[in-house]
Enzyme design. Structure first.
Site, short mmCIF file in Angstrom:
data_model
loop_
_atom_site.label_atom_id
_atom_site.label_comp_id
_atom_site.label_asym_id
_atom_site.label_seq_id
_atom_site.Cartn_x
_atom_site.Cartn_y
_atom_site.Cartn_z
N TYR A 84 0.83 -1.22 0.00
CA TYR A 84 0.00 0.00 0.00
C TYR A 84 0.86 1.28 0.00
O TYR A 84 0.82 2.07 -0.94
CB TYR A 84 -0.92 -0.06 1.22
CG TYR A 84 -1.71 1.19 1.50
CD1 TYR A 84 -2.35 1.88 0.48
CD2 TYR A 84 -1.81 1.68 2.81
CE1 TYR A 84 -3.10 3.03 0.75
CE2 TYR A 84 -2.55 2.82 3.09
CZ TYR A 84 -3.19 3.49 2.06
OH TYR A 84 -3.90 4.62 2.33
N ILE A 85 1.65 1.46 1.03
CA ILE A 85 2.43 2.71 1.11
C ILE A 85 3.59 2.66 0.11
O ILE A 85 3.93 3.66 -0.53
CB ILE A 85 2.94 2.94 2.55
CG1 ILE A 85 1.76 2.91 3.53
CG2 ILE A 85 3.66 4.29 2.65
CD1 ILE A 85 2.17 2.89 5.00
N SER A 121 6.14 3.42 13.31
CA SER A 121 4.71 3.65 13.51
C SER A 121 4.48 4.45 14.79
O SER A 121 5.25 4.32 15.76
CB SER A 121 4.03 2.29 13.64
OG SER A 121 2.75 2.43 14.15
N SER A 179 -18.52 -1.98 12.95
CA SER A 179 -18.50 -2.03 14.41
C SER A 179 -17.62 -0.89 14.90
O SER A 179 -16.44 -0.83 14.56
CB SER A 179 -17.89 -3.34 14.90
OG SER A 179 -18.61 -4.43 14.40
N ASP A 233 -6.60 -0.72 22.30
CA ASP A 233 -6.82 0.60 21.70
C ASP A 233 -6.67 1.70 22.74
O ASP A 233 -6.93 1.49 23.93
CB ASP A 233 -8.22 0.68 21.08
CG ASP A 233 -8.25 0.15 19.66
OD1 ASP A 233 -7.20 -0.29 19.16
OD2 ASP A 233 -9.34 0.19 19.06
N TYR A 259 3.70 -6.63 17.34
CA TYR A 259 3.95 -5.75 16.18
C TYR A 259 4.68 -4.47 16.64
O TYR A 259 5.71 -4.10 16.09
CB TYR A 259 2.62 -5.39 15.49
CG TYR A 259 2.79 -4.28 14.47
CD1 TYR A 259 3.46 -4.51 13.27
CD2 TYR A 259 2.29 -3.00 14.71
CE1 TYR A 259 3.62 -3.49 12.33
CE2 TYR A 259 2.45 -1.98 13.78
CZ TYR A 259 3.11 -2.23 12.60
OH TYR A 259 3.29 -1.21 11.67
N LYS A 268 8.65 -3.03 15.91
CA LYS A 268 9.05 -1.70 15.41
C LYS A 268 10.04 -1.04 16.37
O LYS A 268 11.03 -0.44 15.94
CB LYS A 268 7.81 -0.80 15.23
CG LYS A 268 6.90 -1.22 14.10
CD LYS A 268 7.55 -1.05 12.74
CE LYS A 268 6.72 -1.61 11.60
NZ LYS A 268 7.43 -1.69 10.32
P1 NAD Z 1 1.61 -3.64 3.09
O1 NAD Z 1 1.37 -4.97 3.71
O2 NAD Z 1 0.66 -3.16 2.05
O3 NAD Z 1 3.09 -3.60 2.48
C1 NAD Z 1 4.15 -4.37 2.96
C2 NAD Z 1 4.78 -5.04 1.76
O4 NAD Z 1 5.90 -5.81 2.19
C3 NAD Z 1 3.84 -5.98 1.03
O5 NAD Z 1 3.91 -5.70 -0.36
C4 NAD Z 1 4.38 -7.38 1.35
O6 NAD Z 1 4.12 -8.29 0.29
C5 NAD Z 1 5.85 -7.09 1.56
N1 NAD Z 1 6.56 -8.00 2.47
C6 NAD Z 1 6.20 -8.40 3.72
N2 NAD Z 1 7.12 -9.19 4.27
C7 NAD Z 1 8.12 -9.29 3.35
C8 NAD Z 1 9.36 -9.97 3.33
N3 NAD Z 1 9.75 -10.72 4.37
N4 NAD Z 1 10.15 -9.85 2.24
C9 NAD Z 1 9.75 -9.11 1.17
N5 NAD Z 1 8.58 -8.45 1.14
C10 NAD Z 1 7.77 -8.54 2.21
O7 NAD Z 1 1.72 -2.58 4.29
P2 NAD Z 1 1.81 -0.99 4.25
O8 NAD Z 1 0.58 -0.47 4.88
O9 NAD Z 1 2.20 -0.52 2.92
O10 NAD Z 1 2.99 -0.78 5.30
C11 NAD Z 1 4.34 -0.60 4.91
C12 NAD Z 1 5.21 -0.46 6.15
O11 NAD Z 1 4.72 0.63 6.93
C13 NAD Z 1 5.18 -1.69 7.06
O12 NAD Z 1 6.48 -1.87 7.60
C14 NAD Z 1 4.22 -1.28 8.17
O13 NAD Z 1 4.50 -1.94 9.37
C15 NAD Z 1 4.48 0.21 8.27
N6 NAD Z 1 3.34 0.97 8.82
C16 NAD Z 1 2.11 0.85 8.24
C17 NAD Z 1 1.03 1.53 8.78
C18 NAD Z 1 -0.36 1.40 8.19
O14 NAD Z 1 -1.33 1.69 8.87
N7 NAD Z 1 -0.52 0.99 6.93
C19 NAD Z 1 1.21 2.36 9.90
C20 NAD Z 1 2.49 2.48 10.45
C21 NAD Z 1 3.55 1.76 9.90
N1 UDP Z 2 -12.07 1.24 14.66
C1 UDP Z 2 -13.41 0.94 14.75
N2 UDP Z 2 -13.90 -0.09 13.99
C2 UDP Z 2 -13.14 -0.82 13.13
C3 UDP Z 2 -11.75 -0.49 13.02
C4 UDP Z 2 -11.26 0.55 13.81
O1 UDP Z 2 -14.14 1.55 15.52
O2 UDP Z 2 -13.64 -1.73 12.46
C5 UDP Z 2 -11.52 2.36 15.45
C6 UDP Z 2 -10.41 1.99 16.40
O3 UDP Z 2 -10.94 1.59 17.65
C7 UDP Z 2 -9.60 3.29 16.46
C8 UDP Z 2 -9.78 3.90 15.07
O4 UDP Z 2 -10.95 3.29 14.52
O5 UDP Z 2 -10.19 4.19 17.41
C9 UDP Z 2 -8.60 3.64 14.14
O6 UDP Z 2 -8.33 2.25 14.12
P1 UDP Z 2 -7.35 1.58 13.06
O7 UDP Z 2 -7.37 0.11 13.29
O8 UDP Z 2 -7.70 2.06 11.68
O9 UDP Z 2 -5.92 2.20 13.39
P2 UDP Z 2 -5.06 2.16 14.76
O10 UDP Z 2 -5.04 3.56 15.25
O11 UDP Z 2 -5.72 1.19 15.68
O12 UDP Z 2 -3.73 1.71 14.28
#
Ligand code: NAD
Ligand code: UDP
Length: 340
Positions: A10-11, A123, A214, A293, A147, A151
């Site tokens: 995604y990111i 994160s 929910s 949470d 998780y 990090k």
């Molecule tokens: P995502 O799951 O969409 O992307 C992660 C990618 O890494 C995927 O394409 C997956 O196939 C690949 N991957 C996983 N394990 C692997 C491995 N061992 N070797 C090679 N590829 C691998 O997730 P995202 O939301 O894009 O997140 C990217 C990063 O940002 C992650 O490290 C995640 O922990 C961090 N992050 C995400 C969020 C969020 O809410 N999306 C928030 C804070 C931090």
């Molecule tokens: N949340 C919710 N219902 C859901 C998923 C999330 O009410 O199905 C709430 C959760 O309790 C938090 C906010 O939405 O207050 C953001 O949650 P999310 O899982 O998206 O991100 P987080 O901050 O937990 O990483």
């Protein structure tokens, strides 16, 4: 050339797009455990540039040595990892192996190849339940699940690495809540199964894939009793990586930044914003709080602004409009999308 681990996710896919648009060369390394190759095809279509990629795992040291010897890589943006909090409680070993061991294997290979510039995806979860908001980078850290611990461990490892060898240039980016999609509607978040995160869930209710949201808890000490978070547009986040990398070309050591907007929105405010963006009703019902949470979490993004010159540009309306465009164009995500 920039190696982007997890670049099909995604990111990662949004960041690859931003890097290509800025004229950078990239190589994606992804094992596709949580991504679809279509994301890269679409980034290629959007940018008119090829997106070279290697299918493989960051824990595969031999593969990494090949990648570093065959390509002129000068820096790494490291997204690869597992990210589901609930799953991490069920499968802690998988999380430590992918996120911690994976980063160790990656950094060792970088060291062997003398590539010592890395941007790491951390994160806001590393702040645990903060004593106050907005959260600054020097707040105490804590983790309440595997998780989050993975990090924090990686952050600490990167700190030790920089102490051991001053040639390392490391940026730790602590994301708040990434949402939204590229405004073409061609790439976006495509969670497997039932979404854990709020915005993908709301969006699937609006499109009719799920019946009812929910809402986890309406008894928090917040304006309407529901949890408050700092939602940030994924395109703003992508831009932050570009700026963090640019900063590392001029600075060594470890540099940690919050990437958030500084504004908090409650669950019900997000639902309202989504209803407005989609012109659909989003059915919801209240449920007890979700374990682990917290009531509120939002960033003080001043450090990133002062040091990197980065601020988030897009507001909650744009985040929801772009999510909805992606959802409408790809009702079932990438898998059976009719778009090429
Ligand atoms: P995502 O799951 O969409 O992307 C992660 C990618 O890494 C995927 O394409 C997956 O196939 C690949 N991957 C996983 N394990 C692997 C491995 N061992 N070797 C090679 N590829 C691998 O997730 P995202 O939301 O894009 O997140 C990217 C990063 O940002 C992650 O490290 C995640 O922990 C961090 N992050 C995400 C969020 C969020 O809410 N999306 C928030 C804070 C931090
Ligand atoms: N949340 C919710 N219902 C859901 C998923 C999330 O009410 O199905 C709430 C959760 O309790 C938090 C906010 O939405 O207050 C953001 O949650 P999310 O899982 O998206 O991100 P987080 O901050 O937990 O990483």
């Amino acid at each position: 050339m920039i190696l982007v681990t997890g670049g099909a996710g995604y990111i990662g896919s949004h960041t690859v797009l931003t890097l290509l648009e800025a004229g950078q060369d990239v190589l994606v390394l992804d094992n596709f455990c949580n991504a679809n190759k279509k994301s890269l095809e679409r980034v290629s279509a959007l940018t008119g540039r090829e997106v070279p990629w290697v299918e493989g795992d960051i824990r595969d040291a031999a593969l990494l040595d090949d990648v570093f010897s065959q390509h002129e890589i000068d820096s790494v943006i490291h997204f690869a990892g597992l990210k589901a909090v609930g799953e991490s409680v069920q499968k802690p070993l998988d999380y430590f192996d992918n996120n911690v061991n994976g980063t160790l294997v990656l950094c060792s290979a970088m060291s062997r190849a003398d590539v010592k510039k890395i941007v790491f995806s951390s994160s806001a979860t590393v702040y645990g339940d903060p004593a106050s908001v907005p959260i600054r980078e020097n707040f105490p850290t804590a983790a309440t699940n595997p998780y989050g611990r993975s990090k924090l461990m990686v952050e600490e490892i990167l700190q030790d690495l920089a102490v051991s060898d001053p040639q390392w240039r490391i940026s730790v980016l602590r994301y708040f809540n990434p949402v939204g999609a590229h405004d073409s509607g061609m790439i976006g978040e495509d969670p497997n199964g039932i979404p854990n995160n709020l915005v993908p869930f709301v969006s699937q209710v609006a499109i009719g894939r799920r019946e009812v949201l929910s809402v986890f808890g309406n008894d928090y000490d917040t304006t309407d009793g529901t949890g408050v978070r700092d939602y940030i547009h994924v395109t703003d986040l992508a831009k932050g990586h570009l700026m963090a990398l640019d900063y590392l070309s001029r600075h060594d050591g470890v540099h940690t930044f919050n990437l958030g907007t500084g504004k908090g929105y409650s669950v019900l405010e997000v639902v309202q914003a989504f209803e407005k963006a989609s012109d659909r009703k989003v059915a919801y019902e209240f449920h007890p709080r979700r374990a682990g949470d917290i009531a509120r979490c939002y960033a003080d993004p001043a450090h990133a602004e002062e040091v990197l010159g980065w601020t988030a540009e897009f507001d909650i309306e744009k985040m929801m409009v772009d999510t909805w465009r992606w959802q409408q164009k790809n009702p079932n995500g990438y898998s059976d999308s009719t778009l090429s």
